[in-house]
Design a protein around this motif. Structure first.
Motif, PDB file in Angstrom:
ATOM      1  N   GLU A 250      24.674 109.678 -43.271  1.00 32.24           N
ATOM      2  CA  GLU A 250      24.679 109.827 -41.816  1.00 32.24           C
ATOM      3  C   GLU A 250      23.709 108.852 -41.158  1.00 32.24           C
ATOM      4  O   GLU A 250      23.981 108.292 -40.104  1.00 32.24           O
ATOM      5  N   LYS A 251      22.576 108.630 -41.809  1.00 29.68           N
ATOM      6  CA  LYS A 251      21.533 107.790 -41.218  1.00 29.68           C
ATOM      7  C   LYS A 251      21.807 106.293 -41.401  1.00 29.68           C
ATOM      8  O   LYS A 251      21.623 105.497 -40.479  1.00 29.68           O
ATOM      9  N   LEU A 252      22.274 105.913 -42.609  1.00 30.46           N
ATOM     10  CA  LEU A 252      22.355 104.489 -42.939  1.00 30.46           C
ATOM     11  C   LEU A 252      23.753 104.013 -43.331  1.00 30.46           C
ATOM     12  O   LEU A 252      23.955 102.821 -43.556  1.00 30.46           O
ATOM     13  N   GLY A 253      24.707 104.952 -43.438  1.00 26.98           N
ATOM     14  CA  GLY A 253      26.072 104.537 -43.770  1.00 26.98           C
ATOM     15  C   GLY A 253      26.652 103.642 -42.689  1.00 26.98           C
ATOM     16  O   GLY A 253      26.504 103.901 -41.495  1.00 26.98           O
ATOM     17  N   LYS A 254      27.315 102.575 -43.072  1.00 20.32           N
ATOM     18  CA  LYS A 254      27.797 101.574 -42.111  1.00 20.32           C
ATOM     19  C   LYS A 254      29.229 101.847 -41.656  1.00 20.32           C
ATOM     20  O   LYS A 254      29.969 102.615 -42.276  1.00 20.32           O
ATOM     21  N   SER A 255      29.572 101.219 -40.539  1.00 23.22           N
ATOM     22  CA  SER A 255      30.908 101.362 -39.931  1.00 23.22           C
ATOM     23  C   SER A 255      31.427  99.991 -39.539  1.00 23.22           C
ATOM     24  O   SER A 255      30.671  99.008 -39.438  1.00 23.22           O
ATOM     25  N   VAL A 256      32.728  99.912 -39.278  1.00 25.07           N
ATOM     26  CA  VAL A 256      33.327  98.687 -38.750  1.00 25.07           C
ATOM     27  C   VAL A 256      33.015  98.612 -37.253  1.00 25.07           C
ATOM     28  O   VAL A 256      33.202  99.580 -36.505  1.00 25.07           O
ATOM     29  N   VAL A 257      32.514  97.446 -36.821  1.00 30.08           N
ATOM     30  CA  VAL A 257      32.062  97.231 -35.442  1.00 30.08           C
ATOM     31  C   VAL A 257      32.763  95.978 -34.889  1.00 30.08           C
ATOM     32  O   VAL A 257      33.095  95.048 -35.649  1.00 30.08           O
ATOM     33  N   ALA A 258      32.978  95.962 -33.565  1.00 26.72           N
ATOM     34  CA  ALA A 258      33.594  94.790 -32.918  1.00 26.72           C
ATOM     35  C   ALA A 258      32.616  93.615 -32.927  1.00 26.72           C
ATOM     36  O   ALA A 258      31.494  93.726 -32.433  1.00 26.72           O
ATOM     37  N   LYS A 259      33.045  92.513 -33.503  1.00 31.30           N
ATOM     38  CA  LYS A 259      32.215  91.299 -33.542  1.00 31.30           C
ATOM     39  C   LYS A 259      32.265  90.565 -32.210  1.00 31.30           C
ATOM     40  O   LYS A 259      31.324  89.850 -31.841  1.00 31.30           O
ATOM     41  N   VAL A 260      33.364  90.781 -31.488  1.00 30.55           N
ATOM     42  CA  VAL A 260      33.565  90.159 -30.164  1.00 30.55           C
ATOM     43  C   VAL A 260      34.206  91.211 -29.254  1.00 30.55           C
ATOM     44  O   VAL A 260      34.613  92.270 -29.697  1.00 30.55           O
ATOM     45  N   THR A 261      34.284  90.910 -27.972  1.00 30.50           N
ATOM     46  CA  THR A 261      35.017  91.796 -27.055  1.00 30.50           C
ATOM     47  C   THR A 261      36.503  91.767 -27.419  1.00 30.50           C
ATOM     48  O   THR A 261      37.087  90.691 -27.602  1.00 30.50           O
ATOM     49  N   ILE A 262      37.100  92.936 -27.528  1.00 28.65           N
ATOM     50  CA  ILE A 262      38.510  93.051 -27.928  1.00 28.65           C
ATOM     51  C   ILE A 262      39.269  93.734 -26.788  1.00 28.65           C
ATOM     52  O   ILE A 262      39.004  94.889 -26.454  1.00 28.65           O
ATOM     53  N   PRO A 263      40.195  92.994 -26.128  1.00 27.91           N
ATOM     54  CA  PRO A 263      40.925  93.590 -24.998  1.00 27.91           C
ATOM     55  C   PRO A 263      41.966  94.602 -25.469  1.00 27.91           C
ATOM     56  O   PRO A 263      42.460  94.543 -26.600  1.00 27.91           O
ATOM     57  N   GLU A 264      42.315  95.496 -24.562  1.00 33.44           N
ATOM     58  CA  GLU A 264      43.362  96.487 -24.840  1.00 33.44           C
ATOM     59  C   GLU A 264      44.660  95.772 -25.209  1.00 33.44           C
ATOM     60  O   GLU A 264      45.026  94.762 -24.595  1.00 33.44           O
ATOM     61  N   GLY A 265      45.335  96.282 -26.258  1.00 36.68           N
ATOM     62  CA  GLY A 265      46.607  95.699 -26.688  1.00 36.68           C
ATOM     63  C   GLY A 265      46.473  94.582 -27.692  1.00 36.68           C
ATOM     64  O   GLY A 265      47.482  94.105 -28.224  1.00 36.68           O
TER      65      GLY A 265
END
Length: 320
Positions: A250-265
């Motif tokens: 919960e404290k240190l487990g990583k997730s996928v994050v947006a590297k750039v702004t991603i528009p809808e669609g």
């Protein structure tokens, strides 16, 4: 015996000989001038050290009173007869009798569990031992052992434990050690040894070659404690996220994050994504390649966690 119990040992094992049956006359008359000698001949030396039948009965009675198992190696066929009469819980076969096939047959026929050491033997001999004992008495185990006192690490050959486990998968495998210290015996347990035998003394400086290859009580207590810890640590072969790991995850487990702004669609490509410790939690890192090619159904800011709600037609994969 009380010292062994205090140290946490399960069993105190002695060794019993009927000297005229273990040695021939000339062997008993052989001069014995070693610094370890208790007599002018080897026979005098052994008679000085050997406990009587009455002393064995007294030892067994005391062991029962304090709650520790008591057994012995029967060093000849007549000793086995006496120990059988004494009603010991199992027979220990010393390495010197492991290739004594008539002795093995007679001992196996007594019907008691057997612990068989393998010092001085070959794998071929151990296969023969198995073939002799198994049809008569299925309750036995082999101990890897090297008959040297004290035993040097390079002569221990712990890998024989694994070889025995492969060759004889239906019997327990253990270790009988004559080395100094406890590390090797602990390693034997980590390799799967189910029985550990070590010599014990109250003082390593006492006269007698076995004492320097023995453990003093503080070492025995340390060994028992270490073995119990390793037994717990062996655990399960199933690899999975454990309850005790949840806090760290919960404290240190990583997730996928947006590297750039991603528009809808937008359709996700790998260069839009990175992996960080994210808040809130989102897709786990191992899902990053599965996200490639999927369409997002809402605007995602740079550095924002990619959540299930943001991905169109996402079906959560169930971990097995």
């Amino acid at each position: 015996l009380l010292v062994l119990q205090d140290c946490g040992a399960d069993c105190a094992k002695f060794q019993k000989s009927e000297l005229e049956y273990k040695f021939n006359k000339k062997a008993l008359e052989r001069p014995y001038t070693s610094k370890h000698s208790w007599g002018k001949t080897y026979g005098e030396h052994k008679r000085h050290l050997e406990f009587s039948h009455d002393q064995y009965r007294e030892l067994k009675k005391y062991a029962e009173e304090i709650g520790i198992f008591f057994s012995a190696s029967g060093m000849d066929e007549m000793a086995v007869e006496f120990l059988h009469e004494l009603d010991i819980p199992f027979f220990k076969v010393g390495s010197g009798d492991t290739n004594n096939f008539p002795y093995l047959e007679k001992t196996a026929k007594k019907g008691r569990p057997m612990v068989i050491s393998s010092g001085m033997q070959s794998m071929n001999t151990m296969h023969q031992v198995y073939q002799i004992v198994k049809p008569i008495n299925p309750n036995f185990c082999f101990l890897q052992c090297t008959s040297a006192y004290p035993l040097q690490p390079e002569d221990v050959n712990l890998r024989v434990i694994s070889a025995y486990q492969s060759a004889f998968p239906d019997i327990p495998i253990g270790y009988s050690g004559h080395e100094t210290g406890i590390a090797i015996s602990v390693a034997a347990v980590a390799m799967g040894a189910k029985v550990v035998e070590r010599h014990v003394t109250l003082d390593k400086t006492w006269k007698g070659s076995d004492h320097q290859a023995s453990l003093e009580p503080n070492e025995l207590a340390e060994l028992v404690k270490a073995i119990r810890t390793v037994e717990k640590a062996m655990g399960s072969p199933v690899k999975q996220l454990l309850p005790c790991e949840m806090a760290c995850n919960e404290k240190l487990g990583k997730s996928v994050v947006a590297k750039v702004t991603i528009p809808e669609g937008a359709v996700l490509t790998l260069d839009m994504l990175t992996v960080k410790v994210g808040e809130p939690k989102g897709f786990p890192p191992e899902a990053i390649f599965d996200l490639v090619g999927q369409k997002v159904k809402k605007h995602i800011e740079e550095d924002e966690t990619i959540t299930e709600q943001a991905v169109e037609n996402h079906v959560k994969k169930v971990k097995c």
